[in-house]
Write a protein that holds these residues in place. Structure first.
Motif, PDB file in Angstrom:
ATOM      1  N   GLU A  33     -15.480   9.216  -0.939  1.00 46.43           N
ATOM      2  CA  GLU A  33     -14.464   8.250  -1.328  1.00 46.43           C
ATOM      3  C   GLU A  33     -14.876   7.542  -2.610  1.00 46.43           C
ATOM      4  OE1 GLU A  33     -12.376   7.038   2.870  1.00 46.43           O
ATOM      5  OE2 GLU A  33     -13.841   5.638   2.042  1.00 46.43           O
TER       6      GLU A  33
ATOM      7  N   SER B   3      -9.852   9.716  -1.957  1.00 50.01           N
ATOM      8  CA  SER B   3     -10.713  10.415  -0.999  1.00 50.01           C
ATOM      9  C   SER B   3     -10.623  11.927  -1.160  1.00 50.01           C
ATOM     10  CB  SER B   3     -10.296  10.078   0.435  1.00 50.01           C
ATOM     11  OG  SER B   3     -10.278   8.695   0.647  1.00 50.01           O
TER      12      SER B   3
ATOM     13  N   GLU C 219      -2.774   0.083  -3.982  1.00 48.78           N
ATOM     14  CA  GLU C 219      -2.098  -1.199  -3.804  1.00 48.78           C
ATOM     15  C   GLU C 219      -1.257  -1.444  -5.048  1.00 48.78           C
ATOM     16  OE1 GLU C 219      -2.060  -3.309  -1.197  1.00 48.78           O
ATOM     17  OE2 GLU C 219      -3.355  -1.939  -0.074  1.00 48.78           O
TER      18      GLU C 219
ATOM     19  N   PHE D 188      -7.385   0.940  -5.761  1.00 50.48           N
ATOM     20  CA  PHE D 188      -7.104   2.228  -5.135  1.00 50.48           C
ATOM     21  C   PHE D 188      -8.330   2.733  -4.390  1.00 50.48           C
ATOM     22  CE2 PHE D 188      -8.696   3.278  -9.371  1.00 50.48           C
ATOM     23  CZ  PHE D 188      -9.644   4.251  -9.098  1.00 50.48           C
TER      24      PHE D 188
ATOM     25  N   GLN E 104     -13.515   4.266  -5.229  1.00 50.98           N
ATOM     26  CA  GLN E 104     -12.622   3.120  -5.377  1.00 50.98           C
ATOM     27  C   GLN E 104     -12.566   2.712  -6.841  1.00 50.98           C
ATOM     28  OE1 GLN E 104     -14.451   0.193  -2.878  1.00 50.98           O
ATOM     29  NE2 GLN E 104     -15.937  -0.431  -4.415  1.00 50.98           N
TER      30      GLN E 104
ATOM     31  N   ILE F 272      -0.915  11.919   0.569  1.00 49.01           N
ATOM     32  CA  ILE F 272      -1.806  12.960   1.076  1.00 49.01           C
ATOM     33  C   ILE F 272      -1.446  14.250   0.360  1.00 49.01           C
ATOM     34  CG2 ILE F 272      -2.559  14.286   3.080  1.00 49.01           C
ATOM     35  CD1 ILE F 272      -1.864  11.793   4.772  1.00 49.01           C
TER      36      ILE F 272
ATOM     37  N   GLU G 263      -6.665  12.494  -0.762  1.00 49.53           N
ATOM     38  CA  GLU G 263      -5.799  11.406  -0.319  1.00 49.53           C
ATOM     39  C   GLU G 263      -5.969  10.241  -1.282  1.00 49.53           C
ATOM     40  OE1 GLU G 263      -6.448  10.348   3.781  1.00 49.53           O
ATOM     41  OE2 GLU G 263      -6.223  12.427   4.441  1.00 49.53           O
TER      42      GLU G 263
ATOM     43  N   LYS H 157      -4.871   6.066  -1.665  1.00 47.98           N
ATOM     44  CA  LYS H 157      -4.250   4.829  -1.191  1.00 47.98           C
ATOM     45  C   LYS H 157      -4.283   3.875  -2.371  1.00 47.98           C
ATOM     46  CE  LYS H 157      -5.681   5.393   3.571  1.00 47.98           C
ATOM     47  NZ  LYS H 157      -6.555   4.927   4.640  1.00 47.98           N
TER      48      LYS H 157
ATOM     49  N   THR I  30       0.839  -1.199   0.000  1.00 44.45           N
ATOM     50  CA  THR I  30       0.000   0.000   0.000  1.00 44.45           C
ATOM     51  C   THR I  30       0.873   1.248   0.000  1.00 44.45           C
ATOM     52  OG1 THR I  30      -1.752  -1.121   1.218  1.00 44.45           O
ATOM     53  CG2 THR I  30      -1.798   1.277   1.230  1.00 44.45           C
ATOM     54  N   GLN I  31       0.565   2.135  -0.919  1.00 43.11           N
ATOM     55  CA  GLN I  31       1.225   3.432  -0.945  1.00 43.11           C
ATOM     56  C   GLN I  31       0.154   4.478  -0.668  1.00 43.11           C
ATOM     57  OE1 GLN I  31       3.909   4.096  -4.136  1.00 43.11           O
ATOM     58  NE2 GLN I  31       4.215   6.243  -3.616  1.00 43.11           N
ATOM     59  N   GLU I  32       0.418   5.338   0.293  1.00 49.20           N
ATOM     60  CA  GLU I  32      -0.535   6.379   0.664  1.00 49.20           C
ATOM     61  C   GLU I  32       0.058   7.743   0.362  1.00 49.20           C
ATOM     62  OE1 GLU I  32      -3.167   7.841   4.515  1.00 49.20           O
ATOM     63  OE2 GLU I  32      -2.073   5.958   4.595  1.00 49.20           O
TER      64      GLU I  32
END
Length: 146
Positions: free
Chosen positions: A71, A85, A104, A82, A73, A6, A100, A102, A2-4
């Motif tokens: 959000e 958000s 995978e 992903f 997806q 912001i 934001e 996130k 997971t890469q997050e």
């Protein structure tokens, strides 16, 4: 893995309820794109699928918390899972807004796009800020003139 990411926070001179309403229905986003550029976009109120450089990508509304969070997806074919958000924080003079992401990413995808995700999130944030304030983002001007 997971890469997050912001994004930066920007201030928008509009109430959070107005921004939230604009992004709660994906048809509003598509309506801002010139009609001749919409041919590769399929949009419903809660989903959007587009072909970008021959690659089909989609997103679907997955969660809403009125007037603070939306959000999305991955939807349909996607290069990777992903969660995208949009955060709306009301303040006395409008809304502070940030994005934001996130994602995978497997090893190959991380090498290909991992370092570019921050730039993508920041560009989306700026485009939303510009559009909410009635300005056409420079990237969109270039796209519209193709």
């Amino acid at each position: 893995m997971t890469q997050e990411v912001i994004g930066k926070t920007v201030h928008v001179d509009r109430e959070s309820s107005a921004l939230f309403s604009s992004f709660s229905d994906l048809r509003n986003i598509c309506a801002a794109i010139p009609e001749d550029k919409r041919k590769d976009i399929q949009v419903e109120a809660d989903s959007l699928v587009a072909k970008v450089q021959g690659i089909e990508m989609g997103l679907q509304l997955s969660r809403k918390e009125p007037f603070s969070l939306i959000e999305f997806q991955q939807y349909g074919q996607a290069l990777f899972p992903f969660l995208f958000s949009l955060h709306f924080d009301p303040v006395s003079s409008g809304t502070d807004f940030h994005v934001e992401l996130k994602a995978e990413l497997n090893g190959m995808m991380k090498m290909l796009i991992g370092s570019k995700l921050q730039d993508i999130v920041d560009k989306v944030t700026q485009a939303v800020s510009d559009a909410a304030q009635g300005r056409v983002p420079d990237d969109m001007k270039d796209y519209m003139n193709r």
